[in-house]
Design a protein around this motif. Structure first.
Motif, PDB file in Angstrom:
ATOM      1  N   GLU A  25       0.840  -1.190   0.000  1.00 34.61           N
ATOM      2  CA  GLU A  25       0.000   0.000   0.000  1.00 34.61           C
ATOM      3  C   GLU A  25       0.884   1.252   0.000  1.00 34.61           C
ATOM      4  N   LYS A  26       0.650   2.159  -0.948  1.00 37.59           N
ATOM      5  CA  LYS A  26       1.413   3.399  -0.987  1.00 37.59           C
ATOM      6  C   LYS A  26       0.948   4.310   0.142  1.00 37.59           C
ATOM      7  N   VAL A  27       1.911   5.013   0.741  1.00 37.30           N
ATOM      8  CA  VAL A  27       1.656   5.871   1.891  1.00 37.30           C
ATOM      9  C   VAL A  27       2.146   7.280   1.567  1.00 37.30           C
ATOM     10  N   GLN A  28       1.377   8.272   1.959  1.00 36.57           N
ATOM     11  CA  GLN A  28       1.802   9.665   1.791  1.00 36.57           C
ATOM     12  C   GLN A  28       2.913   9.960   2.795  1.00 36.57           C
ATOM     13  N   TRP A  29       3.874  10.776   2.373  1.00 37.16           N
ATOM     14  CA  TRP A  29       5.009  11.113   3.238  1.00 37.16           C
ATOM     15  C   TRP A  29       4.525  11.740   4.540  1.00 37.16           C
ATOM     16  N   GLU A  51       8.674   7.482  -3.339  1.00 38.13           N
ATOM     17  CA  GLU A  51       7.439   6.912  -2.795  1.00 38.13           C
ATOM     18  C   GLU A  51       7.759   6.057  -1.586  1.00 38.13           C
ATOM     19  N   VAL A  52       6.759   5.894  -0.738  1.00 41.93           N
ATOM     20  CA  VAL A  52       6.872   5.063   0.454  1.00 41.93           C
ATOM     21  C   VAL A  52       5.723   4.072   0.395  1.00 41.93           C
ATOM     22  N   GLU A  53       6.016   2.808   0.680  1.00 45.79           N
ATOM     23  CA  GLU A  53       5.002   1.769   0.671  1.00 45.79           C
ATOM     24  C   GLU A  53       4.964   1.073   2.018  1.00 45.79           C
ATOM     25  N   LYS A  54       3.765   0.733   2.436  1.00 42.06           N
ATOM     26  CA  LYS A  54       3.561  -0.029   3.641  1.00 42.06           C
ATOM     27  C   LYS A  54       3.554  -1.502   3.259  1.00 42.06           C
ATOM     28  N   ASP A  55       4.328  -2.306   3.952  1.00 42.95           N
ATOM     29  CA  ASP A  55       4.387  -3.746   3.684  1.00 42.95           C
ATOM     30  C   ASP A  55       3.090  -4.363   4.175  1.00 42.95           C
ATOM     31  N   ALA A  56       2.322  -4.956   3.270  1.00 46.21           N
ATOM     32  CA  ALA A  56       1.001  -5.481   3.595  1.00 46.21           C
ATOM     33  C   ALA A  56       1.053  -6.903   4.153  1.00 46.21           C
ATOM     34  N   ARG A  57       2.219  -7.525   4.176  1.00 49.30           N
ATOM     35  CA  ARG A  57       2.322  -8.894   4.706  1.00 49.30           C
ATOM     36  C   ARG A  57       2.155  -8.876   6.209  1.00 49.30           C
ATOM     37  N   LYS A  58       1.566  -9.931   6.726  1.00 50.32           N
ATOM     38  CA  LYS A  58       1.364 -10.023   8.181  1.00 50.32           C
ATOM     39  C   LYS A  58       2.126 -11.189   8.730  1.00 50.32           C
TER      40      LYS A  58
END
Length: 58
Positions: A25-29, A51-58
């Motif tokens: 998931e892309k995240v705003q700075w 860009e910054v992305e949130k790792d969606a894996r759990k």
């Protein structure tokens, strides 16, 4: 022969679809906590952070 041709055409599309299901998931700075921004910036080595992305894996 026809089955192999179908498989060669269908497989890349299936893999692309499956990969998108696990996309990060892309995240705003501005949504990145201050400590996270500091860490990312220090590891960027003077490079531009595009860009910054949130790792969606759990």
């Amino acid at each position: 022969m026809m089955n192999k041709a179908f498989l060669l055409l269908a497989l890349p599309n299936t893999l692309a679809y499956a990969a998108s299901a696990f996309a990060d998931e892309k995240v705003q700075w501005s949504d990145v906590p201050a400590q996270g921004q500091k860490t990312i910036t220090s590891h960027a080595g003077g490079g531009k952070i595009e860009e910054v992305e949130k790792d969606a894996r759990k």
